[in-house]
Design an enzyme around this catalytic site. Structure first.
Site, PDB file in Angstrom:
ATOM      1  N   GLU A   1     130.554  96.720 -36.820  1.00  0.00           N
ATOM      2  CA  GLU A   1     131.809  97.075 -37.521  1.00  0.00           C
ATOM      3  C   GLU A   1     131.838  98.538 -37.933  1.00  0.00           C
ATOM      4  O   GLU A   1     132.386  98.897 -38.973  1.00  0.00           O
ATOM      5  CB  GLU A   1     132.033  96.183 -38.756  1.00  0.00           C
ATOM      6  CG  GLU A   1     132.180  94.716 -38.480  1.00  0.00           C
ATOM      7  CD  GLU A   1     133.220  94.396 -37.441  1.00  0.00           C
ATOM      8  OE1 GLU A   1     134.110  95.225 -37.199  1.00  0.00           O
ATOM      9  OE2 GLU A   1     133.123  93.314 -36.842  1.00  0.00           O
TER      10      GLU A   1
HETATM   11  C1  LIG Z   1     124.759  91.640 -33.048  1.00  0.00           C
HETATM   12  C2  LIG Z   1     125.889  92.548 -32.692  1.00  0.00           C
HETATM   13  C3  LIG Z   1     127.179  92.040 -32.663  1.00  0.00           C
HETATM   14  C4  LIG Z   1     128.239  92.868 -32.291  1.00  0.00           C
HETATM   15  N1  LIG Z   1     129.496  92.332 -32.219  1.00  0.00           N
HETATM   16  C5  LIG Z   1     130.516  93.108 -31.743  1.00  0.00           C
HETATM   17  C6  LIG Z   1     131.810  92.552 -31.521  1.00  0.00           C
HETATM   18  O1  LIG Z   1     132.069  91.394 -31.831  1.00  0.00           O
HETATM   19  N2  LIG Z   1     132.771  93.338 -30.969  1.00  0.00           N
HETATM   20  C7  LIG Z   1     132.527  94.635 -30.614  1.00  0.00           C
HETATM   21  O2  LIG Z   1     133.423  95.292 -30.106  1.00  0.00           O
HETATM   22  N3  LIG Z   1     131.314  95.199 -30.819  1.00  0.00           N
HETATM   23  C8  LIG Z   1     130.302  94.466 -31.365  1.00  0.00           C
HETATM   24  N4  LIG Z   1     129.058  95.014 -31.552  1.00  0.00           N
HETATM   25  C9  LIG Z   1     128.840  96.409 -31.186  1.00  0.00           C
HETATM   26  C10 LIG Z   1     128.759  97.337 -32.391  1.00  0.00           C
HETATM   27  O3  LIG Z   1     129.999  97.427 -33.031  1.00  0.00           O
HETATM   28  C11 LIG Z   1     128.225  98.698 -31.897  1.00  0.00           C
HETATM   29  O4  LIG Z   1     126.867  98.502 -31.603  1.00  0.00           O
HETATM   30  C12 LIG Z   1     128.407  99.795 -32.917  1.00  0.00           C
HETATM   31  O5  LIG Z   1     129.771 100.115 -33.064  1.00  0.00           O
HETATM   32  C13 LIG Z   1     127.659 101.075 -32.545  1.00  0.00           C
HETATM   33  O6  LIG Z   1     127.901 101.439 -31.231  1.00  0.00           O
HETATM   34  P1  LIG Z   1     126.669 101.754 -30.248  1.00  0.00           P
HETATM   35  O7  LIG Z   1     125.742 100.590 -30.352  1.00  0.00           O
HETATM   36  O8  LIG Z   1     127.176 102.102 -28.935  1.00  0.00           O
HETATM   37  O9  LIG Z   1     125.944 102.994 -30.908  1.00  0.00           O
HETATM   38  P2  LIG Z   1     126.335 104.523 -30.717  1.00  0.00           P
HETATM   39  O10 LIG Z   1     127.783 104.711 -30.937  1.00  0.00           O
HETATM   40  O11 LIG Z   1     125.744 105.011 -29.465  1.00  0.00           O
HETATM   41  O12 LIG Z   1     125.575 105.181 -31.954  1.00  0.00           O
HETATM   42  C14 LIG Z   1     124.168 105.461 -31.955  1.00  0.00           C
HETATM   43  C15 LIG Z   1     123.828 106.220 -33.232  1.00  0.00           C
HETATM   44  O13 LIG Z   1     124.564 107.454 -33.269  1.00  0.00           O
HETATM   45  C16 LIG Z   1     125.352 107.532 -34.426  1.00  0.00           C
HETATM   46  N5  LIG Z   1     126.631 108.162 -34.119  1.00  0.00           N
HETATM   47  C17 LIG Z   1     127.439 107.938 -33.071  1.00  0.00           C
HETATM   48  N6  LIG Z   1     128.544 108.699 -33.143  1.00  0.00           N
HETATM   49  C18 LIG Z   1     128.448 109.394 -34.275  1.00  0.00           C
HETATM   50  C19 LIG Z   1     129.279 110.348 -34.928  1.00  0.00           C
HETATM   51  N7  LIG Z   1     130.467 110.707 -34.426  1.00  0.00           N
HETATM   52  N8  LIG Z   1     128.847 110.882 -36.085  1.00  0.00           N
HETATM   53  C20 LIG Z   1     127.676 110.508 -36.619  1.00  0.00           C
HETATM   54  N9  LIG Z   1     126.853 109.620 -36.054  1.00  0.00           N
HETATM   55  C21 LIG Z   1     127.235 109.064 -34.898  1.00  0.00           C
HETATM   56  C22 LIG Z   1     125.554 106.107 -34.895  1.00  0.00           C
HETATM   57  O14 LIG Z   1     125.799 106.045 -36.312  1.00  0.00           O
HETATM   58  C23 LIG Z   1     124.238 105.468 -34.512  1.00  0.00           C
HETATM   59  O15 LIG Z   1     123.282 105.694 -35.507  1.00  0.00           O
HETATM   60  C24 LIG Z   1     127.995  94.220 -31.971  1.00  0.00           C
HETATM   61  C25 LIG Z   1     126.702  94.729 -32.040  1.00  0.00           C
HETATM   62  C26 LIG Z   1     125.654  93.912 -32.382  1.00  0.00           C
HETATM   63  C27 LIG Z   1     124.273  94.488 -32.427  1.00  0.00           C
END
Ligand SMILES: Cc1cc2nc3c(=O)[nH]c(=O)nc-3n(C[C@H](O)[C@H](O)[C@H](O)COP(=O)(O)OP(=O)(O)OC[C@H]3O[C@@H](n4cnc5c(N)ncnc54)[C@H](O)[C@@H]3O)c2cc1C
Length: 593
Positions: free
Chosen positions: A440
């Site tokens: 989220e």
């Molecule tokens: C168990 C689980 C359930 C989930 N359920 C859903 C779901 O129902 N629907 C859905 O759509 N998604 C879902 N997700 C996905 C989740 O929302 C994403 O994992 C999350 O939004 C982060 O995206 P990412 O994993 O690609 O990390 P990234 O975006 O690659 O981020 C990696 C790191 O970089 C940091 N970062 C990235 N961009 C910035 C920025 N601009 N400024 C500062 N820091 C930054 C982040 O804070 C993080 O620490 C789920 C994930 C998990 C693990």
């Protein structure tokens, strides 16, 4: 194996004495909420959570979700528990009666949500996401879409899922590539793939109403080109009956660190039928209704896990015999004292307790403001309540879950090596709650939302409204002689928060790098100030109750002492966080990483 007893006396104290829900009897839904009705409701939810959901928690973690022959299966017992949850009418609690809801205040369903999380966080996730889907359709669905989908979603007969994340598009939703082709009949065909989608498929509900972000052919790049679609698992006929299976397919269930009974899946759309929600290009804005709703739900996950972790750590600390108290033996008839005599163990237990009791009051206060934002007869009050909810959403999401991860670890630490062993069930809390800092919108992103956007929005109106509340409460406690230490702590928090806010607002004009560098610590400062403010409110109530000599004096004295434990730590923490938040970005770039 962990135990759980719903903290009913705590709920009653917050709802009746701190929030004084009876003052809102003229608002829709509140009038029906006599003390008897709300007691029955809380007790009924407690029974369901303690007796039905808790026993499935560890078994569900061990068994996990399975993907067999293209179908996602939840662990044994989940399907039956969900069926009974729906039959009991629990999902409908705080929804609009126009769509089959019971129309009770959101503040009540939030209390129920906390119990669900404590008993079984994986199960609660399915409920939260469906609630978010209902909120989205209520706000942005066409009348036809609302009539077709909402009654079955509200009842829980169908469930919801939110589809944003793709392999190359996580935080940066603007990068999504799922594609929607318009059809002559006004529907769309979706092609593409997403990952990490919770609840997209499972065996508990009859249909899943997926809310999917995709790009209509020819749409501009970035977030302005994103639209929102309803993509049902089974297409729905005009009369509401189920039609053919839509071509949206799960390609696998993720193997996760925690919440293993929650189905998190990779999914493909193979010309899946979708229906546009709202206007083309406005998809992210609409999806934010669902995200904001679930962000509060995730904050409540932090609260629920802190509560259950605390209960189990406390029980263990009272029984486990090791060493002697530094002040001399406390249980001389035993070969050692219970570890609860040790200052360090008490520090950990009280840290969790002092967080949890205030976090509960703040979460329920925020839920009450969702109710006020919808039902208050005066538009200005509705707007004010809405501002406060918008401001506090990132704080509750991130601060509650950061603290909850720490709390779950404190609870495990109280168990020593026994907590590290899977059979204790304590390590599951650490694993389960960890994701709440990630999904989220990561907690880092919540900090950016608060420091980079919310505190400057509408000329700073949202934050200024909250600061007025902080100062009004400081004046209230100052007027109560025994609460001067509360007044001092709140004064420190208000001063630090005001100064840091002015610094952030000023930098937001010419040095956004500095705002981003301090955002996480600024959010934590905000959280500490909000919980200190909440403790000051609890203290006023407890002091008043002691004066009236109503209820159990010990309960209120404990509240005042727990609050004091919080204050003593909040003062230095607020100063440290403010100093860190307002440091600027330069040190972060002085090192070649
Ligand atoms: C168990 C689980 C359930 C989930 N359920 C859903 C779901 O129902 N629907 C859905 O759509 N998604 C879902 N997700 C996905 C989740 O929302 C994403 O994992 C999350 O939004 C982060 O995206 P990412 O994993 O690609 O990390 P990234 O975006 O690659 O981020 C990696 C790191 O970089 C940091 N970062 C990235 N961009 C910035 C920025 N601009 N400024 C500062 N820091 C930054 C982040 O804070 C993080 O620490 C789920 C994930 C998990 C693990």
């Amino acid at each position: 194996v962990p135990t759980y007893r719903a903290p009913l006396a705590e709920f009653r104290f917050v709802l009746d004495d701190v929030l004084e829900l009876d003052h809102y009897a003229e608002l829709p839904g509140f009038g029906e909420l006599s003390p008897d009705v709300s007691s029955d409701l809380l007790e009924g939810a407690a029974k369901f959570c303690e007796e039905r959901l808790l026993p499935l928690n560890r078994a569900g973690d061990v068994e996990g979700c399975r993907f067999e022959n293209g179908v996602v299966l939840t662990p044994r017992g989940f399907k039956e528990a969900y069926r009974d949850y729906v039959a009991g009418g629990w999902p409908t609690l705080s929804f609009d009666p126009a769509f089959g809801g019971q129309g009770l205040p959101r503040v009540m369903s939030t209390a129920v949500s906390e119990m669900l999380v404590s008993a079984n966080m994986a199960f609660s996730g399915y409920i939260d996401i469906t609630q978010g889907a209902c909120e989205l359709l209520r706000a942005h669905g066409s009348p036809r879409q609302q009539a077709l989908y909402l009654p079955n979603l509200v009842s829980g007969c169908w469930s919801g899922a939110m589809h944003l994340t793709e392999p190359q598009a996580g935080t940066d939703v603007g990068l999504i590539g799922t594609h929607a082709q318009p059809m002559p009949d006004g529907s769309y065909r979706l092609r593409g793939a997403k990952i990490l989608i919770t609840g997209v498929d499972h065996d508990m509900s009859e249909n899943v109403i997926n809310l999917v972000l995709a790009r209509i052919a020819g749409a501009p790049a970035g977030i302005r080109g994103i639209s929102l679609f309803i993509v049902p698992k089974f297409l729905v006929h005009d009369d509401g009956s189920l039609g053919k299976r839509n071509s949206i397919y799960v390609s696998g269930v993720e193997h996760k660190m925690g919440v293993r009974a929650s189905a998190t899946c990779a999914v493909t759309y193979e010309d899946a039928v979708g229906y546009l929600v709202g206007e083309p290009g406005q998809g992210l804005q609409a999806m934010f209704v669902m995200m904001n709703d679930t962000r509060l739900g995730v904050g409540v996950q932090g609260l629920g896990i802190s509560e259950v972790a605390y209960q189990n750590a406390l029980a263990y600390a009272r029984e486990r015999l090791q060493g002697r108290s530094p002040s001399g033996p406390q249980a001389p008839d035993q070969h050692a004292d219970p570890i609860i005599v040790h200052p360090d163990v008490r520090r950990m237990l009280l840290t969790i307790k002092a967080f949890t009791e205030a976090a509960r009051a703040l979460a329920l206060w925020t839920a009450l403001h969702i109710d006020l934002s919808r039902h208050h007869p005066e538009a200005a009050e509705r707007q004010r309540a809405d501002d406060l909810v918008a401001l506090l959403t990132p704080v509750i999401k991130a601060h509650f879950t950061d603290c909850a991860s720490e709390n779950a670890n404190f609870a495990l630490q109280c168990f020593g090596g026994h907590g590290y062993i899977c059979e204790s069930g304590i390590e599951q809390f650490v694993r389960d709650i960890r994701v709440a800092q990630i999904y989220e919108g990561t907690n880092g992103v919540q900090g950016l939302d608060l420091a980079g956007r919310k505190i400057t929005l509408h000329g700073g109106r949202l934050a200024d409204t909250f600061f007025d509340l902080l100062e009004a409460r400081a004046a209230d406690v100052r007027a109560v002689a025994p609460l001067q230490d509360y007044a001092r702590a709140l004064d420190v928090c208000v001063a630090e928060l005001r100064e840091a806010t002015a610094w952030m607002r000023e930098r937001s004009v010419h040095d956004r790098q500095a705002v981003a560098a301090g955002a996480t610590e600024y959010l934590r400062l905000f959280g500490v100030a909000a919980l200190t403010w909440t403790w000051a409110g609890i203290a006023c109530t407890a002091q008043r109750k002691l004066g009236e000599q109503s209820g159990e004096a010990r309960f209120y004295r404990d509240k005042l002492a727990t609050g004091r434990f919080y204050l003593a730590r909040a003062i230095p923490e607020a100063r440290m966080l403010a100093a860190r938040a307002c440091r600027g970005a330069e040190p972060l770039y002085a090192v070649d990483l």
